[in-house]
Write a protein that holds these residues in place. Structure first.
Motif, PDB file in Angstrom:
ATOM      1  N   ARG A  86      63.702  36.693  51.380  1.00 33.38           N
ATOM      2  CA  ARG A  86      64.256  35.729  52.330  1.00 33.38           C
ATOM      3  C   ARG A  86      63.725  35.946  53.746  1.00 33.38           C
ATOM      4  O   ARG A  86      63.324  35.001  54.417  1.00 33.38           O
ATOM      5  CB  ARG A  86      65.780  35.798  52.314  1.00 33.38           C
ATOM      6  N   ASP A  87      63.717  37.176  54.199  1.00 34.86           N
ATOM      7  CA  ASP A  87      63.269  37.461  55.562  1.00 34.86           C
ATOM      8  C   ASP A  87      61.800  37.868  55.627  1.00 34.86           C
ATOM      9  O   ASP A  87      61.100  37.538  56.578  1.00 34.86           O
ATOM     10  CB  ASP A  87      64.138  38.563  56.178  1.00 34.86           C
ATOM     11  N   SER A  88      61.329  38.575  54.608  1.00 36.20           N
ATOM     12  CA  SER A  88      59.962  39.093  54.670  1.00 36.20           C
ATOM     13  C   SER A  88      58.901  38.047  54.312  1.00 36.20           C
ATOM     14  O   SER A  88      57.779  38.118  54.804  1.00 36.20           O
ATOM     15  CB  SER A  88      59.812  40.298  53.740  1.00 36.20           C
ATOM     16  N   ASP A  89      59.242  37.074  53.457  1.00 37.74           N
ATOM     17  CA  ASP A  89      58.256  36.080  53.020  1.00 37.74           C
ATOM     18  C   ASP A  89      58.935  34.733  52.812  1.00 37.74           C
ATOM     19  O   ASP A  89      59.180  34.314  51.685  1.00 37.74           O
ATOM     20  CB  ASP A  89      57.585  36.554  51.732  1.00 37.74           C
ATOM     21  N   PRO A  90      59.251  34.022  53.896  1.00 37.16           N
ATOM     22  CA  PRO A  90      59.964  32.740  53.769  1.00 37.16           C
ATOM     23  C   PRO A  90      59.226  31.722  52.908  1.00 37.16           C
ATOM     24  O   PRO A  90      59.850  30.896  52.256  1.00 37.16           O
ATOM     25  CB  PRO A  90      60.096  32.247  55.212  1.00 37.16           C
ATOM     26  N   GLU A  91      57.915  31.783  52.864  1.00 40.87           N
ATOM     27  CA  GLU A  91      57.142  30.838  52.049  1.00 40.87           C
ATOM     28  C   GLU A  91      57.475  30.999  50.558  1.00 40.87           C
ATOM     29  O   GLU A  91      57.548  30.023  49.816  1.00 40.87           O
ATOM     30  CB  GLU A  91      55.645  31.052  52.282  1.00 40.87           C
ATOM     31  N   TYR A  92      57.689  32.228  50.120  1.00 47.44           N
ATOM     32  CA  TYR A  92      58.080  32.494  48.731  1.00 47.44           C
ATOM     33  C   TYR A  92      59.390  31.782  48.411  1.00 47.44           C
ATOM     34  O   TYR A  92      59.520  31.133  47.372  1.00 47.44           O
ATOM     35  CB  TYR A  92      58.225  34.000  48.515  1.00 47.44           C
ATOM     36  N   LEU A  93      60.360  31.898  49.308  1.00 47.95           N
ATOM     37  CA  LEU A  93      61.666  31.276  49.090  1.00 47.95           C
ATOM     38  C   LEU A  93      61.543  29.754  49.053  1.00 47.95           C
ATOM     39  O   LEU A  93      62.152  29.105  48.209  1.00 47.95           O
ATOM     40  CB  LEU A  93      62.646  31.716  50.174  1.00 47.95           C
ATOM     41  N   HIS A  94      60.730  29.178  49.938  1.00 43.28           N
ATOM     42  CA  HIS A  94      60.531  27.732  49.923  1.00 43.28           C
ATOM     43  C   HIS A  94      59.914  27.284  48.602  1.00 43.28           C
ATOM     44  O   HIS A  94      60.306  26.260  48.042  1.00 43.28           O
ATOM     45  CB  HIS A  94      59.651  27.297  51.095  1.00 43.28           C
ATOM     46  N   MET A  95      58.956  28.039  48.099  1.00 37.65           N
ATOM     47  CA  MET A  95      58.319  27.688  46.824  1.00 37.65           C
ATOM     48  C   MET A  95      59.341  27.760  45.683  1.00 37.65           C
ATOM     49  O   MET A  95      59.383  26.877  44.820  1.00 37.65           O
ATOM     50  CB  MET A  95      57.137  28.619  46.544  1.00 37.65           C
ATOM     51  N   ALA A  96      60.168  28.791  45.689  1.00 37.26           N
ATOM     52  CA  ALA A  96      61.201  28.917  44.649  1.00 37.26           C
ATOM     53  C   ALA A  96      62.168  27.740  44.704  1.00 37.26           C
ATOM     54  O   ALA A  96      62.565  27.203  43.664  1.00 37.26           O
ATOM     55  CB  ALA A  96      61.948  30.234  44.815  1.00 37.26           C
ATOM     56  N   GLN A  97      62.545  27.318  45.891  1.00 30.44           N
ATOM     57  CA  GLN A  97      63.456  26.180  46.026  1.00 30.44           C
ATOM     58  C   GLN A  97      62.803  24.900  45.529  1.00 30.44           C
ATOM     59  O   GLN A  97      63.458  24.073  44.883  1.00 30.44           O
ATOM     60  CB  GLN A  97      63.907  26.046  47.481  1.00 30.44           C
ATOM     61  N   LEU A  98      61.513  24.724  45.797  1.00 34.69           N
ATOM     62  CA  LEU A  98      60.815  23.542  45.295  1.00 34.69           C
ATOM     63  C   LEU A  98      60.759  23.532  43.771  1.00 34.69           C
ATOM     64  O   LEU A  98      60.887  22.476  43.149  1.00 34.69           O
ATOM     65  CB  LEU A  98      59.403  23.478  45.877  1.00 34.69           C
ATOM     66  N   VAL A  99      60.569  24.694  43.173  1.00 32.31           N
ATOM     67  CA  VAL A  99      60.569  24.781  41.706  1.00 32.31           C
ATOM     68  C   VAL A  99      61.932  24.365  41.156  1.00 32.31           C
ATOM     69  O   VAL A  99      62.022  23.610  40.179  1.00 32.31           O
ATOM     70  CB  VAL A  99      60.195  26.205  41.241  1.00 32.31           C
TER      71      VAL A  99
END
Length: 111
Positions: A86-99
């Motif tokens: 969540r804090d270290s790699d926000p792009e990862y979280l955005h991708m997970a939400q899109l999935v």
């Protein structure tokens, strides 16, 4: 959630207002304010953890609340998959939400 430019959901995505409607779930959700007495001792701390992590208790956790072991198991997995990013790699979280959103749209699942 309205389908418009602000949400990024357009008609050409195949999403309709009807698909985004939120009907009552078949299994009642357990609200943090109304935890049944027989589940309160085990479930209340898990709900508190959810609020600390995400600012609220999600509908998914409120559904799983009938089996607190599932809530705890989900939170362990969620901690490894999303919370640490969540804090270290926000792009990862955005991708997970899109999935998650794309899967819900494809399966016409709106709960």
């Amino acid at each position: 959630m309205p389908i418009n430019e602000a949400t990024g959901l357009s008609g050409d995505m195949g999403v309709t207002e009807e698909m985004m409607a939120c009907p009552l779930p078949r299994v009642p959700l357990i609200d943090p304010e109304n935890i049944p007495e027989h589940l309160a001792e085990e479930l209340a701390p898990l709900y508190e953890r959810g609020v600390k992590r995400w600012g609220k208790v999600s509908r998914f956790l409120r559904l799983l609340g009938w089996a607190p072991g599932f809530v705890e198991g989900w939170q362990i997995m969620d901690g490894k998959l999303r919370v640490q990013h969540r804090d270290s790699d926000p792009e990862y979280l955005h991708m997970a939400q899109l999935v998650i959103i794309k899967t819900a749209i494809l399966t016409e699942c709106n709960n």
